[in-house]
Motif scaffolding. Structure first.
Motif, PDB file in Angstrom:
ATOM      1  N   LEU A   1     -29.014  -2.623  38.603  1.00 31.44           N
ATOM      2  CA  LEU A   1     -28.528  -2.269  37.268  1.00 31.44           C
ATOM      3  C   LEU A   1     -27.157  -2.881  37.020  1.00 31.44           C
ATOM      4  O   LEU A   1     -26.339  -3.020  37.933  1.00 31.44           O
ATOM      5  CB  LEU A   1     -28.465  -0.752  37.101  1.00 31.44           C
ATOM      6  N   ARG A   2     -26.921  -3.219  35.749  1.00 33.84           N
ATOM      7  CA  ARG A   2     -25.685  -3.895  35.367  1.00 33.84           C
ATOM      8  C   ARG A   2     -24.860  -2.994  34.446  1.00 33.84           C
ATOM      9  O   ARG A   2     -25.406  -2.114  33.771  1.00 33.84           O
ATOM     10  CB  ARG A   2     -25.998  -5.203  34.640  1.00 33.84           C
ATOM     11  N   PRO A   3     -23.561  -3.209  34.395  1.00 33.85           N
ATOM     12  CA  PRO A   3     -22.731  -2.421  33.476  1.00 33.85           C
ATOM     13  C   PRO A   3     -23.280  -2.469  32.053  1.00 33.85           C
ATOM     14  O   PRO A   3     -23.667  -3.524  31.554  1.00 33.85           O
ATOM     15  CB  PRO A   3     -21.367  -3.099  33.565  1.00 33.85           C
ATOM     16  N   GLY A   4     -23.332  -1.293  31.428  1.00 34.14           N
ATOM     17  CA  GLY A   4     -23.793  -1.205  30.051  1.00 34.14           C
ATOM     18  C   GLY A   4     -25.281  -0.991  29.891  1.00 34.14           C
ATOM     19  O   GLY A   4     -25.753  -0.734  28.778  1.00 34.14           O
ATOM     20  N   ASP A   5     -26.062  -1.083  30.987  1.00 33.75           N
ATOM     21  CA  ASP A   5     -27.511  -0.907  30.879  1.00 33.75           C
ATOM     22  C   ASP A   5     -27.864   0.498  30.390  1.00 33.75           C
ATOM     23  O   ASP A   5     -27.216   1.489  30.742  1.00 33.75           O
ATOM     24  CB  ASP A   5     -28.192  -1.118  32.232  1.00 33.75           C
ATOM     25  N   THR A   6     -28.919   0.573  29.590  1.00 32.39           N
ATOM     26  CA  THR A   6     -29.512   1.851  29.199  1.00 32.39           C
ATOM     27  C   THR A   6     -30.887   1.927  29.830  1.00 32.39           C
ATOM     28  O   THR A   6     -31.711   1.031  29.649  1.00 32.39           O
ATOM     29  CB  THR A   6     -29.626   1.984  27.674  1.00 32.39           C
ATOM     30  N   VAL A   7     -31.124   2.991  30.582  1.00 32.99           N
ATOM     31  CA  VAL A   7     -32.336   3.112  31.402  1.00 32.99           C
ATOM     32  C   VAL A   7     -33.121   4.348  30.978  1.00 32.99           C
ATOM     33  O   VAL A   7     -32.580   5.462  30.941  1.00 32.99           O
ATOM     34  CB  VAL A   7     -31.973   3.231  32.899  1.00 32.99           C
ATOM     35  N   LEU A   8     -34.393   4.155  30.666  1.00 36.78           N
ATOM     36  CA  LEU A   8     -35.303   5.262  30.376  1.00 36.78           C
ATOM     37  C   LEU A   8     -36.208   5.482  31.585  1.00 36.78           C
ATOM     38  O   LEU A   8     -36.826   4.540  32.077  1.00 36.78           O
ATOM     39  CB  LEU A   8     -36.168   4.945  29.150  1.00 36.78           C
ATOM     40  N   VAL A   9     -36.297   6.732  32.053  1.00 38.89           N
ATOM     41  CA  VAL A   9     -37.241   7.095  33.114  1.00 38.89           C
ATOM     42  C   VAL A   9     -38.270   8.034  32.481  1.00 38.89           C
ATOM     43  O   VAL A   9     -37.924   9.106  31.987  1.00 38.89           O
ATOM     44  CB  VAL A   9     -36.537   7.791  34.293  1.00 38.89           C
TER      45      VAL A   9
ATOM     46  N   THR B   1     -37.033   4.901  21.112  1.00 40.99           N
ATOM     47  CA  THR B   1     -35.661   5.391  21.212  1.00 40.99           C
ATOM     48  C   THR B   1     -34.829   4.499  22.124  1.00 40.99           C
ATOM     49  O   THR B   1     -33.678   4.158  21.797  1.00 40.99           O
ATOM     50  CB  THR B   1     -35.656   6.838  21.741  1.00 40.99           C
ATOM     51  N   LEU B   2     -35.380   4.088  23.259  1.00 35.80           N
ATOM     52  CA  LEU B   2     -34.671   3.196  24.168  1.00 35.80           C
ATOM     53  C   LEU B   2     -34.273   1.906  23.468  1.00 35.80           C
ATOM     54  O   LEU B   2     -33.123   1.447  23.582  1.00 35.80           O
ATOM     55  CB  LEU B   2     -35.541   2.892  25.383  1.00 35.80           C
ATOM     56  N   ALA B   3     -35.211   1.330  22.737  1.00 33.58           N
ATOM     57  CA  ALA B   3     -34.919   0.083  22.033  1.00 33.58           C
ATOM     58  C   ALA B   3     -33.839   0.277  20.972  1.00 33.58           C
ATOM     59  O   ALA B   3     -33.022  -0.624  20.721  1.00 33.58           O
ATOM     60  CB  ALA B   3     -36.194  -0.468  21.390  1.00 33.58           C
ATOM     61  N   GLN B   4     -33.809   1.452  20.399  1.00 38.89           N
ATOM     62  CA  GLN B   4     -32.874   1.723  19.310  1.00 38.89           C
ATOM     63  C   GLN B   4     -31.457   1.991  19.799  1.00 38.89           C
ATOM     64  O   GLN B   4     -30.478   1.563  19.165  1.00 38.89           O
ATOM     65  CB  GLN B   4     -33.380   2.920  18.506  1.00 38.89           C
ATOM     66  N   VAL B   5     -31.325   2.693  20.936  1.00 43.83           N
ATOM     67  CA  VAL B   5     -30.002   3.177  21.337  1.00 43.83           C
ATOM     68  C   VAL B   5     -29.291   2.268  22.334  1.00 43.83           C
ATOM     69  O   VAL B   5     -28.121   2.497  22.626  1.00 43.83           O
ATOM     70  CB  VAL B   5     -30.080   4.604  21.928  1.00 43.83           C
TER      71      VAL B   5
END
Length: 481
Positions: free
Chosen positions: A441-449, A356-360
């Protein structure tokens, strides 16, 4: 809870009534809910003093009375201000009382029981089924992930005379535990979602997991319905083990309720739902394509309960929030998205979350996986952590942040697979990881915990969500599972 006298409760739990100084008699009625945590006790409730591995509930009985407990169920007399029922084992007594309450309400007619089990997805499916049952009448469903020998009966004891549907998660960490729950409340509809590696260490292997999960369908009689995942070969084998009528869900053409045209993005998943010769488009706002299977299981139950297909779709499309720490979308400042999915983890759910992380993630921005250990895998732990480390690299995740010594093999495997230029970093503590992410972290990053609950990363996800929340909006959108 339904109204029962102290004598009736004592008989149900095979206990000895001690009226105490309150003036109560065996004919005194009690209707309050039951609790095993003294901090949760409210006026008129029953407190079961259980002995646990780390503490003894009898130590907190006085606090429960101070909070308004009307009855104590104890293994030794502790406080005579309210009636006490003395039993041999408080946990067994809790289950016995739940059995009696369900028996009485079911015997009066009208109570339908839905049992849900599986290695992954129980809570999401339970919440969706409960929402569907609510459309038809008063419903009781497991709170949080109450699905074991304590949480199960606590849920059952919330049943009242007017309850029409009981939706119960039924989990297990050893053989026989699902049978114990189905003996308390035999399901009319039994759902099995998956047979995977969650708790594999405790079970002793995948075949033991299979036998344990199959206790759900073995409990169904010929009037029941087994709702089974057609796409999971082990779950599909369970059709041979039940007297009940079988209803299949999945993506397979052989499923009675199935999905096609599945497309996921950061706002959820779109798919076409097919059932009983009809089709409907669905906009499912729970993040992660893997949750489509939970939606299909819930849709199958909804149809069995008597909803039409349009009502099923309306319920699925209304679903947004289920529980914190389950694909919960936080953050938002500078376009930074935090997906907190650290309530728990197994190899299957970890793998699905990474996909899901890779996809979104945004095409022009980074994906960051913050991962902790997966617990209860026994001798499979090393290999499964290695496999997840390899998957992170092969999915093209931009950065891997590993937290805790127990998850070290994730870090080593990622490096061995090609993340040797700083794409994978290891921290001993969640605090160190937070400091690193806060500044990095940079603007636009998507982070999964993501981690098992024992690794403690849910709090890290919450901290990151708060840190990167929009300054003008303290509340963040949640899309959880």
């Amino acid at each position: 809870m339904i109204e029962l006298t102290l004598d009736e409760i004592a008989a149900a739990v095979d206990g000895r009534l001690v009226p105490g100084a309150s003036g109560a008699t065996g004919a005194t009625a009690v209707t309050g809910e039951s609790q095993t945590d003294s901090r949760e006790v409210a006026e008129g409730q029953i407190f079961f003093a259980r002995r646990g591995e780390e503490t003894d509930g009898h130590r907190f009985a006085a606090k429960a009375v101070d909070s308004g407990a009307a009855l104590l169920v104890v293994e030794r007399e502790v406080d005579d201000r309210v009636p006490q029922i003395v039993v041999a084992d408080s946990t067994d007594a809790l289950g016995a009382l739940a059995t009696e309450v369900v028996r009485r309400v079911r015997g009066a007619g009208g109570l339908r029981i839905v049992g849900i089990t599986g290695s992954n997805g129980k809570t999401t499916t339970k919440n969706l089924v409960a929402a569907m049952a609510d459309r038809l009448g008063p419903t009781v469903a497991s709170a949080k992930s109450f699905n074991n020998e304590v949480g199960g009966p606590l849920t059952m004891l919330r049943v009242e005379a007017g309850t029409e549907t009981l939706v119960a998660e039924m989990g297990a960490s050893a053989e026989g535990e699902i049978t114990r729950l189905t003996d308390m409340a035999q399901p009319h509809i039994g759902v099995v979602l998956t047979v995977g590696l969650a708790h594999a260490g405790g079970f002793g292997g995948i075949e033991t997991t299979f036998r344990t999960k199959s206790e759900m369908v073995r409990a169904l009689d010929a009037t029941g319905v087994a709702v089974l995942n057609r796409d999971d070969p082990r779950v599909a084998r369970m059709a041979e083990l039940t007297e009940a009528r079988v209803r299949w869900f999945g993506q397979s053409e052989a499923a009675d309720v199935r999905a096609s045209d599945i497309v996921g993005d950061a706002s959820g998943t779109r798919f076409t739902l097919h059932a009983d010769g009809a089709s409907r488009p669905v906009r499912f706002r729970v993040l992660g394509e893997h949750h489509v299977m939970n939606a299909l299981a819930a849709a199958t139950v909804g149809l069995e309960l008597g909803l039409d297909l349009d009502a099923v779709v309306e319920t699925l499309e209304a679903a947004v929030v289920a529980a914190p720490g389950r694909m919960e979308v936080l953050g938002g400042r500078d376009g930074i998205t935090i997906i907190n999915d650290a309530y728990n983890a197994s190899p299957d759910s970890m793998s699905a979350a990474l996909r899901t992380l890779a996809q979104v993630r945004r095409p022009d921005a980074r994906s960051v996986a913050v991962l902790g250990a997966m617990s209860e895998l026994g001798e499979l732990a090393g290999d499964e952590h290695d496999r997840i480390g390899l998957q992170v690299v092969r999915l093209g995740i931009s950065e891997l942040v590993v937290v805790g010594a127990d998850a070290r093999r994730l870090h080593i495997s990622a490096i061995n697979e090609g993340s040797w230029d700083g794409e994978s970093v290891l921290f001993d503590s969640a605090d160190d990881a937070f400091d690193y992410l806060k500044s990095g972290l940079r603007p636009g990053d998507t982070v999964l915990v993501k981690s098992s609950n024992a690794a403690g990363l849910q709090a890290l996800g919450d901290r990151l969500g708060a840190e990167f929340a929009p300054a003008s909006d303290a509340t963040t959108e949640e899309v959880t599972a």
